[in-house]
Design a protein around this motif. Structure first.
Motif, PDB file in Angstrom:
ATOM      1  N   ASN A 293       0.691  -1.154  -0.123  1.00  0.00           N
ATOM      2  CA  ASN A 293      -0.012  -0.037  -0.007  1.00  0.00           C
ATOM      3  C   ASN A 293       1.018   1.326   0.061  1.00  0.00           C
ATOM      4  O   ASN A 293       0.268   2.349   0.069  1.00  0.00           O
ATOM      5  N   ASN A 294       2.036   1.199  -0.007  1.00  0.00           N
ATOM      6  CA  ASN A 294       2.923   2.354  -0.197  1.00  0.00           C
ATOM      7  C   ASN A 294       2.664   3.284  -1.333  1.00  0.00           C
ATOM      8  O   ASN A 294       2.643   2.525  -2.448  1.00  0.00           O
ATOM      9  N   PRO A 295       2.505   4.287  -1.305  1.00  0.00           N
ATOM     10  CA  PRO A 295       2.233   5.158  -2.536  1.00  0.00           C
ATOM     11  C   PRO A 295       3.082   5.059  -3.642  1.00  0.00           C
ATOM     12  O   PRO A 295       2.603   5.529  -4.833  1.00  0.00           O
ATOM     13  N   LYS A 296       4.268   4.997  -3.271  1.00  0.00           N
ATOM     14  CA  LYS A 296       5.379   4.861  -4.504  1.00  0.00           C
ATOM     15  C   LYS A 296       4.948   3.766  -5.389  1.00  0.00           C
ATOM     16  O   LYS A 296       4.939   3.929  -6.749  1.00  0.00           O
ATOM     17  N   LEU A 297       4.611   2.739  -4.743  1.00  0.00           N
ATOM     18  CA  LEU A 297       4.206   1.344  -5.852  1.00  0.00           C
ATOM     19  C   LEU A 297       2.934   1.910  -6.678  1.00  0.00           C
ATOM     20  O   LEU A 297       2.754   1.659  -7.652  1.00  0.00           O
ATOM     21  N   ALA A 298       1.890   2.493  -5.739  1.00  0.00           N
ATOM     22  CA  ALA A 298       0.715   2.818  -6.441  1.00  0.00           C
ATOM     23  C   ALA A 298       0.842   3.770  -7.401  1.00  0.00           C
ATOM     24  O   ALA A 298       0.208   3.731  -8.593  1.00  0.00           O
ATOM     25  N   GLN A 299       2.055   4.772  -7.284  1.00  0.00           N
ATOM     26  CA  GLN A 299       2.280   5.626  -8.371  1.00  0.00           C
ATOM     27  C   GLN A 299       2.911   5.062  -9.561  1.00  0.00           C
ATOM     28  O   GLN A 299       2.339   5.496 -10.625  1.00  0.00           O
ATOM     29  N   LEU A 300       3.720   4.203  -9.432  1.00  0.00           N
ATOM     30  CA  LEU A 300       4.313   3.497 -10.678  1.00  0.00           C
ATOM     31  C   LEU A 300       3.234   2.530 -11.298  1.00  0.00           C
ATOM     32  O   LEU A 300       3.305   2.415 -12.419  1.00  0.00           O
ATOM     33  N   GLU A 301       2.179   2.075 -10.479  1.00  0.00           N
ATOM     34  CA  GLU A 301       1.182   1.355 -11.114  1.00  0.00           C
ATOM     35  C   GLU A 301       0.366   2.068 -11.955  1.00  0.00           C
ATOM     36  O   GLU A 301      -0.049   1.610 -13.184  1.00  0.00           O
ATOM     37  N   LYS A 302       0.035   3.296 -11.506  1.00  0.00           N
ATOM     38  CA  LYS A 302      -0.817   4.307 -12.268  1.00  0.00           C
ATOM     39  C   LYS A 302      -0.067   4.810 -13.549  1.00  0.00           C
ATOM     40  O   LYS A 302      -0.770   5.046 -14.706  1.00  0.00           O
ATOM     41  N   MET A 303       1.255   5.063 -13.540  1.00  0.00           N
ATOM     42  CA  MET A 303       1.973   5.359 -14.572  1.00  0.00           C
ATOM     43  C   MET A 303       2.081   4.144 -15.601  1.00  0.00           C
ATOM     44  O   MET A 303       2.020   4.350 -16.822  1.00  0.00           O
ATOM     45  N   SER A 304       2.261   2.893 -15.190  1.00  0.00           N
ATOM     46  CA  SER A 304       2.205   1.763 -16.063  1.00  0.00           C
ATOM     47  C   SER A 304       0.957   1.739 -16.885  1.00  0.00           C
ATOM     48  O   SER A 304       0.795   1.573 -18.071  1.00  0.00           O
ATOM     49  N   GLU A 305      -0.218   1.651 -16.039  1.00  0.00           N
ATOM     50  CA  GLU A 305      -1.439   1.920 -16.661  1.00  0.00           C
ATOM     51  C   GLU A 305      -1.700   2.868 -17.680  1.00  0.00           C
ATOM     52  O   GLU A 305      -2.474   2.843 -18.833  1.00  0.00           O
ATOM     53  N   SER A 306      -1.034   4.151 -17.195  1.00  0.00           N
ATOM     54  CA  SER A 306      -1.180   5.346 -18.165  1.00  0.00           C
ATOM     55  C   SER A 306      -0.552   4.931 -19.551  1.00  0.00           C
ATOM     56  O   SER A 306      -1.000   5.260 -20.744  1.00  0.00           O
ATOM     57  N   ALA A 307       0.642   4.432 -19.442  1.00  0.00           N
ATOM     58  CA  ALA A 307       1.460   3.990 -20.601  1.00  0.00           C
ATOM     59  C   ALA A 307       0.624   2.915 -21.567  1.00  0.00           C
ATOM     60  O   ALA A 307       0.771   3.186 -22.697  1.00  0.00           O
ATOM     61  N   GLN A 308      -0.044   1.931 -20.787  1.00  0.00           N
ATOM     62  CA  GLN A 308      -0.830   1.051 -21.518  1.00  0.00           C
ATOM     63  C   GLN A 308      -2.049   1.890 -22.238  1.00  0.00           C
ATOM     64  O   GLN A 308      -2.305   1.555 -23.397  1.00  0.00           O
TER      65      GLN A 308
END
Length: 421
Positions: free
Chosen positions: A236-251
């Motif tokens: 639940n660390n926001p760093k991981l959530a941030q990278l997950e959102k960025m990955s979804e954005s790239a997709q």
């Protein structure tokens, strides 16, 4: 795909407003954290970045501006109905179906990534404030112990002088106490000087005047919630959530690249002003001409669209790999923080036992010294041992609470402290 950022936004807004009146009477760590959340410029900048990213959504989901063309004929073109005097053309281009919504998804996901970045900046600030707070707590405890030590040494000196006057003591005992008092006074002076930079750093995190007073409780509750140690996942660390959102954005950007490779359709209207003929009479003389228009873009140069899709794929993979790396680092830091908790707790138990035992030994030695049955030097040695363990207790408490704060940061939990009395 629809993303809703209203709830986290409103929740954070309420959180910030709640702390607006706290600064005047702040006495607990929780209140200082609220002041920091409201005032810290780096956190405020991170939140502004999120707000700015949100403004990208309505921009990308809007249609391109229509084109209006106006033409005046220098040499009029003669037609059967009369001379053409001017032409007005209006054209609106429409991207391929789903292109605008795909762009909105990309912008929304990037905005959510910015919000997670803001949460991480806030949580990191909270950890830094907590860390400095516990350093100030350790310092205040040390000051109390050093002042008490000076007072006790003065009592020892009076006791030694009374023994000398009675003819049963040695002057060297008095001189030894003076030596220890000089050391204690110097240590106390150094601690008082140390307070200034600690205050400056703490207040800098709260964006306040560097020497503004900070109220520290006399005692802190160092009981650790067993549930905290049991639930140490970093997912639940926001760093991981941030990278997950960025990955979804790239997709999502890959889908935009696909849509961009499809034709754009334009619908328009051409309006021609026709003057009347004067040389003859014709039906519909001077009637203006209205012509609907259809325009279609031809995306025949396919390499750039394929490259854009590949770029999006590589970026998504990059963010996924970064997430794995960050997660591994957070897990390693978590193991270290758990060790620090266990170590600090073990050392704290030891030092508390040593303080208790040293007090018992010291009381026995003092009682024996008053009856001229023990060495005064041994009394002073045990007194210094006791002071050392008292200072160590304060240090272990600060280390334990700091390690717990680090666990809270790594797990992404909200910083709602109940450590203060």
């Amino acid at each position: 795909m629809k993303m809703n950022l209203k709830m986290p936004f409103l929740g954070m807004l309420i959180f910030l407003i709640f702390g607006m009146a706290s600064e005047v009477k702040a006495q607990t760590l929780s209140e200082y954290l609220r002041i920091a959340a409201e005032n810290n410029p780096e956190v405020k900048a991170a939140y502004s970045d999120f707000e700015a990213a949100m403004q990208e959504v309505p921009q990308v989901k809007s249609l391109p501006d229509p084109n209006l063309t106006m033409t005046a004929f220098g040499s009029m073109v003669e037609t059967r109905l009369g001379p053409q005097e001017a032409r007005f053309s209006l054209m609106q281009m429409f991207p391929w179906f789903g292109t605008l919504s795909a762009k909105a998804d990309v912008a929304t996901l990037m905005a959510e990534a910015k919000f997670q970045e803001f949460l991480d900046a806030r949580n990191e600030l909270f950890f830094q404030v907590s860390e400095q707070y516990y350093k100030l707590y350790e310092l205040e405890q040390s000051l109390v112990f050093q002042r008490d030590n000076l007072e006790i040494l003065q009592n020892y000196k009076d006791l030694a002088l009374s023994r000398v006057r009675a003819g049963s003591g040695a002057l060297s005992d008095v001189l030894q106490v003076d030596l220890m008092r000089n050391d204690a006074e110097t240590n106390l002076e150094i601690l008082q000087l140390k307070k200034q930079p600690l205050l400056a750093k703490f207040n800098a995190l709260l964006n306040r005047e560097k020497l503004q007073p900070v109220i520290i409780p006399v005692e802190l509750d160092i009981a650790i919630d067993p549930q905290l140690i049991a639930e140490v996942a970093v997912e639940n660390n926001p760093k991981l959530a941030q990278l997950e959102k960025m990955s979804e954005s790239a997709q999502a950007q890959k889908e935009v690249a696909k849509k961009s490779g499809m034709p754009m359709v334009g619908l328009g209207l051409d309006y021609v002003i026709v003057g009347k003929r004067t040389d003859m009479v014709v039906e519909d003389n001077g009637r203006d001409a209205i012509m609907p228009m259809l325009s279609v873009s031809l995306p025949i140069f396919r390499k750039k669209y394929k490259a854009a899709q590949k770029q999006a794929e590589f970026m998504a993979e990059s963010y996924s790999q970064r997430k794995v790396g960050v997660e591994n680092r957070l897990k390693a830091e978590m193991e270290e923080a758990l060790f620090q908790v266990q170590q600090a707790r073990a050392m704290l138990n030891l030092y508390e036992k040593q303080v208790e035992s040293s007090n018992q030994v010291l009381n026995l030695l003092l009682s024996s010294y008053k009856n001229a049955a023990s060495d005064f030097e041994e009394v002073l040695r045990v007194r210094q041992e006791l002071l050392k363990y008292q200072l160590a207790v304060a240090g272990a408490e600060a280390e334990l609470l700091t390690a717990v704060a680090k666990i809270n940061y790594l797990t992404g939990k909200s910083f709602e402290y109940e450590n203060e009395n």
